[in-house]
Scaffold this active site. Structure first.
Site, mmCIF file in Angstrom:
data_model
loop_
_atom_site.group_PDB
_atom_site.id
_atom_site.type_symbol
_atom_site.label_atom_id
_atom_site.label_comp_id
_atom_site.label_asym_id
_atom_site.label_seq_id
_atom_site.Cartn_x
_atom_site.Cartn_y
_atom_site.Cartn_z
ATOM 1 N N HIS A 41 -3.793 -5.221 0.471
ATOM 2 C CA HIS A 41 -3.197 -5.741 1.708
ATOM 3 C C HIS A 41 -3.218 -7.277 1.722
ATOM 4 C CE1 HIS A 41 -2.784 -1.939 3.923
ATOM 5 N NE2 HIS A 41 -3.747 -1.556 3.095
ATOM 6 N N CYS A 69 0.824 -1.206 0.000
ATOM 7 C CA CYS A 69 0.000 0.000 0.000
ATOM 8 C C CYS A 69 0.864 1.264 0.000
ATOM 9 C CB CYS A 69 -1.006 -0.050 1.151
ATOM 10 S SG CYS A 69 -2.486 0.908 0.766
ATOM 11 N N GLU A 89 -1.601 -9.239 3.493
ATOM 12 C CA GLU A 89 -1.468 -9.771 4.858
ATOM 13 C C GLU A 89 -2.816 -10.116 5.478
ATOM 14 O OE1 GLU A 89 -1.089 -6.647 3.961
ATOM 15 O OE2 GLU A 89 -1.608 -5.214 5.535
HETATM 16 N N1 GLN Z 1 -2.089 6.503 2.921
HETATM 17 C C1 GLN Z 1 -2.198 5.773 1.707
HETATM 18 C C2 GLN Z 1 -3.558 5.923 1.059
HETATM 19 O O1 GLN Z 1 -4.490 6.307 1.692
HETATM 20 C C3 GLN Z 1 -1.834 4.313 1.922
HETATM 21 C C4 GLN Z 1 -2.800 3.604 2.806
HETATM 22 C C5 GLN Z 1 -2.266 2.300 3.356
HETATM 23 O O2 GLN Z 1 -1.053 2.065 3.374
HETATM 24 N N2 GLN Z 1 -3.149 1.466 3.845
HETATM 25 O O3 GLN Z 1 -3.701 5.634 -0.102
#
Ligand code: GLN
Length: 539
Positions: free
Chosen positions: A508, A382, A510
């Protein structure tokens, strides 16, 4: 009809109710029963999505896009079944529902009160998953500690439900702590007695006591607890500190927790739980044939709960690779002013963690440049992917001032920018791009070799995305988008084919790794780290 198991906690918080609930769920499932687990949290936030990780640890996202408590991650990792919005309810959500009904005039002029309106809504939500014929057993964990003011409506709801359900349809488990007093060289039962007394005052008689302890509890202690707390002495269960949370189901089998619950609920299932793969998993984990060091670069590394699912995914990947994975926590801010070399040079792989906000991002970018140039296996999740793109645009494409719009709204090159559907959103809670979305994978890519599939689905939690205007330039210079959302064209995966192992994902992974289904990116990342360690520097 579903049967219900209620799990409350006493004496202190952090006793591991979630792990006990997940372990019991696993054992019942391993006896052939269909089980789900839900958690009720007594705080007023509508969900934990708006909570800082320092407050509440990781926010676990379900397939249907609910932002939930990290215990749901344990439930999924143990049971290997997805949870949903229905599996995590907070006081905020209960009140929101009741207040919306009140505003709609549904209470027909009645005074709206904690009893019966709030307790009815709690009961309705506890029984919601039981309305389908999908589950034999529904385990409900009540967050917080007995005695907290905010837990009271939940305990009252449990008391009422216990009476409304048939005698063999519910069972109440109370998890407590038996502290060891070193000066007296004794385990002490008094805090548990008090906690049960507190529970009795709400009208709940626990059927089973699960006692967290550093030392084995003796027959005498079991008898004493049974006598003072009105439980059968066979229903006093020892939950001794374990090396790994994955040992707990096996410890609970020894204590016969599953048998006691099944006999109280008059449930029929297999004589013994089928746990062969679980034992193999633990066997591999405890007898590694190799070892690697993996750096975890993030801004919350001092708080282990902030990266719970990532750390657990590494345990799953360690087991499948029969490898000891040592996680080295690296604070991203510590990489901002100094060269990252001293902290990264001895690592066999580096994961750049997800996150929000500006703090520490220059450290992440410095780390990624070093990893990219040195050929150290890289995995970005992310924000980790977004920072990889920023690094590449700054240092390879020479786009000066390239940044994510999240970090600098005025950046000259917003190589990561706000998704169009996010632009108008003002409210913070539950408004990110959340839950499962499909991703199409390019044949011949690393991602394709990892997933062995051209179409996958993974869970998301973000507002920003890779800016497709810069994609061609990036691809021409070697950073390739190998995973794309087929409907929206959003970039989901990027990789550097010329690098030994370099993958960044917008989603994600994970959140989907479980004991019986370790996530393939984590498994392959650990495998790449093992190879990197064996071969030494790749270039
Ligand atoms: N802050 C980033 C976004 O909102 C990444 C979010 C995250 O790592 N879950 O896109």
């Amino acid at each position: 009809m579903s049967k219900y198991v209620f799990v409350t906690g006493g004496v202190t918080s952090s006793l591991g109710k979630g792990i006990i609930a997940a372990s019991l769920g696993k054992l019942l499932q391993a006896r052939g029963l269909k089980v789900t687990i839900q958690k009720f949290d007594p705080y007023i936030n509508v969900d934990p999505g708006t909570l800082n990780p320092y407050e509440h640890g990781e926010c676990f996202v379900t397939e249907d896009g609910a932002e939930t408590d990290l215990d749901l991650g344990h439930y999924e990792r143990f049971l290997n079944i997805p949870t949903s919005q229905a599996n995590n309810v907070t006081t905020g959500r209960i009140y929101q529902t009741v207040i919306n009904k009140e505003r709609a005039g549904d209470y027909l002029g009645k005074t709206v009160q904690v009893i019966p309106h709030i307790t009815d809504e709690i009961k309705r939500r506890i029984c919601l998953l039981g309305q389908s014929d999908e589950y034999d057993v529904i385990i409900t964990e009540i967050g917080g500690t007995v005695g907290d003011i905010e837990s009271l409506p939940y305990l009252e709801a449990l008391r009422q439900l216990t009476n409304e359900l048939g005698i063999n349809d519910s069972v109440s488990i109370h998890l407590t702590l038996i502290p060891y007093l070193r000066a007296a060289k004794e385990l002490k039962t008094k805090p548990t007695q008090h906690s049960v007394k507190e529970l009795l005052m709400t009208g709940i008689q626990p059927d089973i006591l699960v006692c967290r302890t550093e030392r084995p509890i003796t027959k005498e202690i079991r008898e004493k607890l049974a006598r003072f707390c009105n439980v059968n002495k066979n229903s006093v269960i020892e939950a001794i500190d374990a090396d790994s949370i994955y040992d707990v189901p096996l410890l609970m089998v020894k204590e016969k927790l599953d048998s006691i619950v099944m006999s109280k609920l008059k449930l029929k299932g297999q004589q013994t739980p089928e746990l062969e793969y679980w034992k193999d998993f633990l066997g591999n984990l405890k007898n590694p044939t190799s070892s690697v060091k993996i750096g975890l670069v993030g801004k919350y590394v001092e708080l282990q709960d902030a990266y719970k699912s990532i750390l657990e995914s590494f345990i799953h990947a360690a087991s499948i690779n029969e490898c000891e994975v040592e996680i080295i926590d690296i604070h991203s801010e510590s990489l901002e002013s100094n060269s990252p070399e001293s902290k990264l040079k001895d690592l066999h792989g580096v994961l750049i963690a997800p996150g929000f906000g500006e703090r520490g991002i220059e450290g992440k970018i410095n780390a990624i440049q070093y990893i990219r140039e040195q050929g150290i296996p890289f995995f970005g999740i992310c924000l980790g992917l977004q920072m990889a793109v920023t690094e590449f645009c700054r240092n390879v494409l020479k786009l000066k001032g390239a940044n994510s719009e999240e970090m600098n709204k005025k950046a000259k090159h917003k190589v990561v920018h706000l998704m169009p559907e996010q632009v108008k959103i003002k409210m913070k809670g539950g408004t990110m791009r959340l839950g499962a979305f499909e991703c199409k994978i390019k044949k011949g890519s690393l991602a394709h070799r990892i997933y062995k599939s051209s179409l996958i689905s993974e869970r998301h939690r973000h507002r920003y995305e890779i800016n497709n205007t810069y994609l061609k330039q990036m691809e021409d210079a070697g950073l390739i988008a190998t995973g794309i959302n087929p409907k929206t064209n959003l970039v989901e995966i990027m990789e550097l084919p010329d690098h030994p192992f370099y993958i960044g994902v917008q989603y994600h992974p994970e959140l989907k790794s479980t004991v019986s289904n370790p996530h393939p990116i984590f498994s392959n990342f650990v495998k790449a780290a093992i190879e990197y360690k064996a071969k030494g520097k790749a270039f």
